[in-house]
Design a protein around this motif. Structure first.
Motif, short mmCIF file in Angstrom:
data_model
loop_
_atom_site.label_atom_id
_atom_site.label_comp_id
_atom_site.label_asym_id
_atom_site.label_seq_id
_atom_site.Cartn_x
_atom_site.Cartn_y
_atom_site.Cartn_z
N UNK A 1 0.85 -1.19 0.01
CA UNK A 1 -0.08 -0.11 -0.07
C UNK A 1 1.06 1.35 0.07
N UNK A 2 0.13 2.36 -0.46
CA UNK A 2 0.91 3.72 -0.12
C UNK A 2 -0.44 4.68 -0.11
N UNK A 3 -0.07 6.01 -0.20
CA UNK A 3 -1.20 6.93 -0.16
C UNK A 3 -0.43 8.28 -0.67
N UNK A 4 -1.38 9.16 -1.26
CA UNK A 4 -0.79 10.30 -1.94
C UNK A 4 -2.01 11.38 -2.07
N UNK A 5 -1.67 12.71 -2.68
CA UNK A 5 -2.41 13.54 -3.07
C UNK A 5 -1.85 14.32 -4.06
N UNK B 1 -0.41 -5.29 -13.47
CA UNK B 1 -1.62 -6.03 -13.01
C UNK B 1 -1.08 -6.41 -11.37
N UNK B 2 -0.53 -5.22 -10.74
CA UNK B 2 -0.18 -5.54 -9.34
C UNK B 2 -1.39 -4.79 -8.59
N UNK B 3 -1.84 -5.69 -7.84
CA UNK B 3 -2.89 -5.11 -6.70
C UNK B 3 -2.54 -4.25 -5.53
N UNK B 4 -2.00 -3.21 -5.95
CA UNK B 4 -1.50 -2.11 -4.98
C UNK B 4 -2.81 -1.24 -4.64
N UNK B 5 -3.10 -0.93 -3.16
CA UNK B 5 -3.99 -0.06 -2.68
C UNK B 5 -3.68 1.25 -2.25
#
Lengths: 189, 392
Positions: free
Chosen positions: B77-81, B99-103
């Protein structure tokens, strides 16, 4: 109580307006109400005027806009007492101000003739109890006198839960003492 | 069992991440996403999660690290804006094509310039063609629930695509609301163990990720990617119903409010829909037949559901919190109008671009849109296709 109560807080960055708005909301959540508390950020600068908001409701809150017509306006910084703070304040609304000036003077400075005006010297109270000018918690105490949104005991519990670990027993009790004193000393007219 | 807690939208996302406990989080803080990374880093520092946290030097590196980790089989996982999403752009596309299931929780913020830290959807709308799924959240409860569901959706064997979980910067990300937090074990059971079918680190069964892919196969891979997105339309409801079984809340691709007998309606994403719901109630009390449709999922685009929900209306206003500068409306409008085009019976559509850079959208503005719609429905004519709401 009305279905939805809206409170608008006016303060300066660093005075704890955001914390006060949140504590009120969280205390209300503990009594089974639906809540929202949110700041209106501009550039985040210490000392800049900021607004924060609290919504408390018997029903789920869908609104996600700022509060234009609050039932209560709380002014944490005495230098912000101008007609601007009472914009949209309902005729039956309450204006609560941190000031050492009399109610008449606040009415004159804001031009607010309706509802009620309440004054308390929260800066002095926080200097006496806490040893530094942190008027936000006393303002919460004063607000609960004019607005029975939650019981004082519930707020005390919230303050203990939030502060005890962070600032210790002595300062937590000083904060509670400030709340209590402002609740007792606030002038309403 | 669940307990009620007061959390901001950012805290809600971080709390979901704590319970998910990804193998790897690589992230760079940026306003208004900062509190997600800050809170999650605290969970790592306090030993509350065993996640490998990579404090990278930029978002480009964040997404690059995520791609590597995800290809090895790590739940990532990661997060951004806003500008952070823009900086990782190149790798955002690579994550989806690989096709990488990153959230990735994305806290919507205006994409510069001029520089602005407040909410609009210009950041994620720009990424609408990147191949990521996009879910938009109205409130903090949805942020929390959607981050949990996103893990299952991304990793679904028929989908295998990364997911953005979008929420409105400051409006929900920094607003405190009471939300139901489920037991850690319940969440862990729901997301279950993750095993990537073809891991880069499985040396017994070697595979290649991200090689040169020219005229011979690139097209086939892109076609498969499109199929994965299409599959999401049938696979996501499985996750929605399992979530309902476990946690009680039923989610869907769209959320409708008082649409059944409505003549006119507004379409709006995220927190604005909440404010519009209040206006619907006010206007209904006056006997006006108004409704609301909120797309919860924008990628994949739930075309059939949208057509069924809107086709019998007289007029619909589609609200865009970003401009595409096409001269014919924002991104949401273009897709809604296109979806309805082949229907023999369809509503008149009109576009409103609003709230750019965090400009407040209040009940009065929304009322004015319904008033315009009444007129459009009556006159059976749209005079101005693209309107700017609340601009001076």
């Amino acid at each position: 109580m009305k279905d939805l109560i809206e409170v608008r807080w006016h303060g300066r960055g660093g005075q704890g307006a955001k914390t006060a708005a949140q504590f009120l909301a969280e205390a209300a959540l503990d009594t089974g109400k639906y809540i929202q508390a949110f700041p209106e950020y501009g550039p985040e600068r210490s000392g800049a005027p900021i607004r924060t908001y609290t919504r408390i409701s018997e029903k789920p809150i869908n609104l996600h806009c700022s509060i234009a017509n609050p039932e209560y306006v709380v002014v944490i910084d005495p230098t912000l007492v101008t007609p601007k703070v009472v914009e949209g304040l309902t005729d039956k609304g309450v204006l609560l101000v941190n000031t050492n000036e009399p109610i008449e003077s606040v009415r004159k400075k804001t031009g607010f003739q309706g509802g009620k005006v309440a004054c308390v010297d929260a800066t002095k109270i926080s200097l006496d109890t806490l040893g530094r000018p942190m008027p936000n918690m006393p303002m919460l105490g004063a607000l609960l006198k004019v607005a029975p949104l939650v019981k004082l005991d519930v707020l005390y519990e919230k303050i203990r839960a939030k502060f005890l670990k962070k600032i210790g027993d002595e300062k937590t009790n000083a904060n509670i003492a400030g709340v209590k004193r402002a609740y007792e000393e606030v002038n309403i007219g | 069992m669940s307990k009620l807690r007061a959390l901001t939208g950012d805290q809600a996302a971080a709390e979901a991440m704590r319970q998910i406990e990804p193998d790897v989080v690589a992230a760079y803080p940026i306003t208004p996403q900062t509190e997600i990374v800050m809170n999650f880093a605290q969970f790592v520092a306090d030993g509350r999660v065993q996640t490998e946290m990579i404090p990278v030097e930029s978002e480009h590196s964040a997404m690059s690290a995520c791609v590597g980790a995800a290809a090895s089989g790590a739940r990532t996982m990661t997060a951004t804006s806003a500008n952070g999403l823009a900086l990782m752009w190149e790798i955002v596309y690579i994550a989806a094509s690989t096709r990488l299931p990153i959230v990735m929780p994305v806290v919507n913020r205006a994409l510069s310039g001029p520089i602005n830290i407040h909410c609009d959807h210009s950041d994620t709308m720009g990424a609408r063609d990147s191949g990521w799924l996009q879910i938009y959240c109205e409130n903090n409860q949805e942020v929390y629930d959607n981050v949990i569901m996103a893990v299952r959706i991304a990793e679904h064997k028929d989908i295998l695509l990364p997911v953005m979980v979008c929420q409105d910067g400051f409006i929900t990300s920094h607003a405190l609301e009471g939300i139901k937090i489920y037991d850690d074990k319940q969440v862990k059971d729901f997301i279950s163990e993750y095993k990537l079918q073809h891991s880069l680190l499985d040396i017994e069964h070697p595979v290649t990720y991200g090689p040169l892919d020219l005229q011979n196969f690139y097209f086939e891979h892109k076609r498969q990617q499109a199929e994965g997105m299409k599959n999401a339309l049938t696979a996501m409801p499985e996750v929605f119903s399992e979530f309902k079984q476990q946690f009680g809340t039923k989610y869907d691709f769209i959320d409708t409010y008082k649409l059944n007998d409505a003549d006119i309606a507004i379409v709006a994403l995220s927190s604005t829909a909440g404010t519009a719901r209040v206006v619907v109630d006010q206007l209904r009390a006056k006997g006006k037949k108004v409704g609301l449709l909120r797309p919860r999922v924008f990628r994949p685009f739930p075309k059939e559901k949208i057509i069924q929900a809107l086709k019998n209306l007289k007029a619909v206003a589609i609200m865009d919190r970003s401009d595409s500068f096409s001269g014919q409306g924002g991104p949401l409008f273009a897709e809604f109008r296109s979806a309805l085009l082949d229907e023999p019976r369809r509503p008149l559509t009109v576009n409103y671009i609003y709230g750019l850079g965090g400009r407040d959208i209040d009940t009065e503005q929304i009322k004015s849109v319904y008033a315009d719609l009444e007129k459009i429905a009556k006159e059976r004519q749209v005079k101005e296709l693209v309107n700017y709401l609340g601009v001076r």
